[in-house]
Design a protein around this motif. Structure first.
Motif, PDB file in Angstrom:
ATOM      1  N   ILE A 121       0.947  -1.280   0.175  1.00 49.17           N
ATOM      2  CA  ILE A 121       0.129  -0.087  -0.132  1.00 49.17           C
ATOM      3  C   ILE A 121       0.890   1.072  -0.086  1.00 49.17           C
ATOM      4  CG2 ILE A 121      -1.863   1.184   1.209  1.00 49.17           C
ATOM      5  CD1 ILE A 121      -2.594  -1.274   2.438  1.00 49.17           C
ATOM      6  N   ARG A 122       0.912   2.077  -0.972  1.00 48.85           N
ATOM      7  CA  ARG A 122       1.811   3.093  -1.202  1.00 48.85           C
ATOM      8  C   ARG A 122       1.175   4.101  -1.628  1.00 48.85           C
ATOM      9  NH1 ARG A 122       5.995  -0.788  -3.964  1.00 48.85           N
ATOM     10  NH2 ARG A 122       7.328  -1.470  -2.144  1.00 48.85           N
ATOM     11  N   ASN A 123      -0.074   4.296  -1.842  1.00 50.15           N
ATOM     12  CA  ASN A 123      -0.997   5.555  -2.267  1.00 50.15           C
ATOM     13  C   ASN A 123      -2.142   5.739  -1.062  1.00 50.15           C
ATOM     14  OD1 ASN A 123       0.306   6.211  -4.600  1.00 50.15           O
ATOM     15  ND2 ASN A 123      -0.377   4.395  -5.521  1.00 50.15           N
ATOM     16  N   LEU A 124      -2.783   6.960  -1.151  1.00 52.54           N
ATOM     17  CA  LEU A 124      -3.848   6.902  -0.275  1.00 52.54           C
ATOM     18  C   LEU A 124      -5.162   6.286  -0.867  1.00 52.54           C
ATOM     19  CD1 LEU A 124      -3.507  10.951   0.502  1.00 52.54           C
ATOM     20  CD2 LEU A 124      -2.798   9.120   1.918  1.00 52.54           C
ATOM     21  N   GLY A 125      -6.078   6.025  -0.131  1.00 49.55           N
ATOM     22  CA  GLY A 125      -7.257   5.374  -0.466  1.00 49.55           C
ATOM     23  C   GLY A 125      -7.823   4.201   0.186  1.00 49.55           C
ATOM     24  N   ASP A 126      -8.876   3.539  -0.393  1.00 51.22           N
ATOM     25  CA  ASP A 126      -9.477   2.316   0.369  1.00 51.22           C
ATOM     26  C   ASP A 126      -8.599   1.104  -0.265  1.00 51.22           C
ATOM     27  OD1 ASP A 126     -10.744   4.401   1.474  1.00 51.22           O
ATOM     28  OD2 ASP A 126     -12.679   3.633   0.489  1.00 51.22           O
ATOM     29  N   TYR A 127      -8.192   0.178   0.724  1.00 50.53           N
ATOM     30  CA  TYR A 127      -7.695  -1.050   0.509  1.00 50.53           C
ATOM     31  C   TYR A 127      -8.477  -2.134   1.128  1.00 50.53           C
ATOM     32  CZ  TYR A 127      -3.959   1.771  -1.761  1.00 50.53           C
ATOM     33  OH  TYR A 127      -3.531   2.797  -2.510  1.00 50.53           O
ATOM     34  N   SER A 128      -8.507  -3.611   0.583  1.00 47.18           N
ATOM     35  CA  SER A 128      -8.740  -4.456   1.344  1.00 47.18           C
ATOM     36  C   SER A 128      -7.655  -5.252   1.531  1.00 47.18           C
ATOM     37  CB  SER A 128      -9.998  -5.355   0.302  1.00 47.18           C
ATOM     38  OG  SER A 128     -10.457  -6.257   0.890  1.00 47.18           O
ATOM     39  N   VAL A 129      -7.684  -5.947   2.784  1.00 45.96           N
ATOM     40  CA  VAL A 129      -6.879  -6.623   3.388  1.00 45.96           C
ATOM     41  C   VAL A 129      -7.388  -7.940   4.034  1.00 45.96           C
ATOM     42  CG1 VAL A 129      -4.775  -4.807   3.757  1.00 45.96           C
ATOM     43  CG2 VAL A 129      -6.286  -5.568   5.604  1.00 45.96           C
ATOM     44  N   SER A 130      -6.612  -9.035   4.202  1.00 45.70           N
ATOM     45  CA  SER A 130      -7.085 -10.368   4.772  1.00 45.70           C
ATOM     46  C   SER A 130      -6.437 -10.369   5.994  1.00 45.70           C
ATOM     47  CB  SER A 130      -6.970 -11.324   3.741  1.00 45.70           C
ATOM     48  OG  SER A 130      -7.237 -12.699   4.255  1.00 45.70           O
ATOM     49  N   VAL A 131      -7.232 -10.884   6.957  1.00 43.67           N
ATOM     50  CA  VAL A 131      -6.815 -11.292   8.271  1.00 43.67           C
ATOM     51  C   VAL A 131      -7.374 -12.754   8.740  1.00 43.67           C
ATOM     52  CG1 VAL A 131      -6.946 -10.687  10.915  1.00 43.67           C
ATOM     53  CG2 VAL A 131      -7.112  -9.041   9.088  1.00 43.67           C
ATOM     54  N   ARG A 132      -6.332 -13.651   8.936  1.00 40.80           N
ATOM     55  CA  ARG A 132      -6.708 -14.846   9.329  1.00 40.80           C
ATOM     56  C   ARG A 132      -6.872 -14.970  10.498  1.00 40.80           C
ATOM     57  NH1 ARG A 132      -1.834 -17.417   8.814  1.00 40.80           N
ATOM     58  NH2 ARG A 132      -0.863 -15.497   8.147  1.00 40.80           N
ATOM     59  N   LEU A 133      -8.166 -15.481  11.018  1.00 36.25           N
ATOM     60  CA  LEU A 133      -8.325 -15.467  12.579  1.00 36.25           C
ATOM     61  C   LEU A 133      -8.448 -16.789  13.217  1.00 36.25           C
ATOM     62  CD1 LEU A 133     -11.485 -12.903  11.995  1.00 36.25           C
ATOM     63  CD2 LEU A 133      -9.251 -12.299  13.082  1.00 36.25           C
ATOM     64  N   HIS A 134      -8.552 -17.832  12.181  1.00 37.36           N
ATOM     65  CA  HIS A 134      -8.798 -19.325  12.353  1.00 37.36           C
ATOM     66  C   HIS A 134      -8.335 -20.012  11.047  1.00 37.36           C
ATOM     67  CE1 HIS A 134     -11.134 -22.971  13.477  1.00 37.36           C
ATOM     68  NE2 HIS A 134     -10.714 -22.492  14.787  1.00 37.36           N
ATOM     69  N   PRO A 135      -7.866 -21.239  11.264  1.00 34.25           N
ATOM     70  CA  PRO A 135      -7.586 -21.910  10.027  1.00 34.25           C
ATOM     71  C   PRO A 135      -8.895 -22.096   9.091  1.00 34.25           C
ATOM     72  CG  PRO A 135      -6.909 -23.223  12.075  1.00 34.25           C
ATOM     73  CD  PRO A 135      -7.748 -21.875  12.555  1.00 34.25           C
ATOM     74  N   GLU A 136      -9.747 -21.959   9.563  1.00 33.15           N
ATOM     75  CA  GLU A 136     -11.105 -21.979   8.553  1.00 33.15           C
ATOM     76  C   GLU A 136     -11.696 -20.662   8.363  1.00 33.15           C
ATOM     77  OE1 GLU A 136     -13.692 -25.011   9.836  1.00 33.15           O
ATOM     78  OE2 GLU A 136     -12.178 -26.310  10.417  1.00 33.15           O
ATOM     79  N   VAL A 137     -11.437 -19.555   9.046  1.00 33.12           N
ATOM     80  CA  VAL A 137     -12.048 -18.332   8.931  1.00 33.12           C
ATOM     81  C   VAL A 137     -10.923 -17.121   8.669  1.00 33.12           C
ATOM     82  CG1 VAL A 137     -13.425 -16.506  10.083  1.00 33.12           C
ATOM     83  CG2 VAL A 137     -13.858 -18.858  10.734  1.00 33.12           C
ATOM     84  N   ALA A 138     -11.548 -16.399   7.673  1.00 38.36           N
ATOM     85  CA  ALA A 138     -10.596 -15.034   7.253  1.00 38.36           C
ATOM     86  C   ALA A 138     -11.451 -13.858   7.241  1.00 38.36           C
ATOM     87  CB  ALA A 138      -9.780 -15.461   5.869  1.00 38.36           C
ATOM     88  N   ALA A 139     -11.095 -12.706   7.619  1.00 35.14           N
ATOM     89  CA  ALA A 139     -11.990 -11.467   7.413  1.00 35.14           C
ATOM     90  C   ALA A 139     -11.244 -10.757   6.320  1.00 35.14           C
ATOM     91  CB  ALA A 139     -11.978 -10.834   8.790  1.00 35.14           C
TER      92      ALA A 139
END
Length: 149
Positions: A121-139
């Motif tokens: 992420i090198r510019n201003l704006g909205d980005y979507s990132v993934s967060v692994r919370l559990h082996p079967e669940v990602a946000a």
């Protein structure tokens, strides 16, 4: 082949506390110098148990809890304030630690190593990132990058 105990998560290889066999060069040149693993010994079983116990205390215990955390993370965007040039270009890039701090301000604490950013992420704006919370669940979390005033 070298037998190692992982001390940190290594993508595609395992979690902390796992005993893995890898090629000698990979162990000698990458994993051990970066302190991602230690050589396996017979007396290291207590070390493996301690690492596993610490990992369990940090993990989200159940699938239902992970889904609840995922829903709360996806409900609202998180804002990261950074220095930027006049054209909206950042001085550097937004790090996973900065994203984890932004999430912790308004939501649950998330380990920075569980955050996956596709492109830097090198510019201003909205980005979507993934967060692994559990082996079967990602946000999928929305991160708004805004300039510091």
């Amino acid at each position: 082949m070298a037998k190692l105990i992982l001390t940190h998560e290594v993508t595609g290889l395992g979690e902390p506390g796992d005993v893995v066999e890898v090629k000698d060069g990979y162990a000698r040149n990458f994993l051990i110098p970066r302190k991602l693993a230690t050589p396996w010994t017979k007396g290291a079983e207590s070390q493996v148990n301690a690492i596993r116990k610490a990992r369990k205390s940090r993990e989200i215990a159940s699938l239902e809890d992970a889904r609840a955390v995922r829903d709360s993370l996806q409900a609202k965007p998180f804002t990261v304030t950074v220095k930027a040039g006049p054209a909206g270009r950042l001085f550097g890039a937004v790090t996973t630690a900065e994203i984890a701090d932004a999430i912790a301000e308004n939501g649950p604490k998330v380990d920075r190593r569980k955050i996956e950013v596709g492109q830097p992420i090198r510019n201003l704006g909205d980005y979507s990132v993934s967060v692994r919370l559990h082996p079967e669940v990602a946000a999928n979390v929305t991160v708004k990058v805004v300039a510091a005033s």
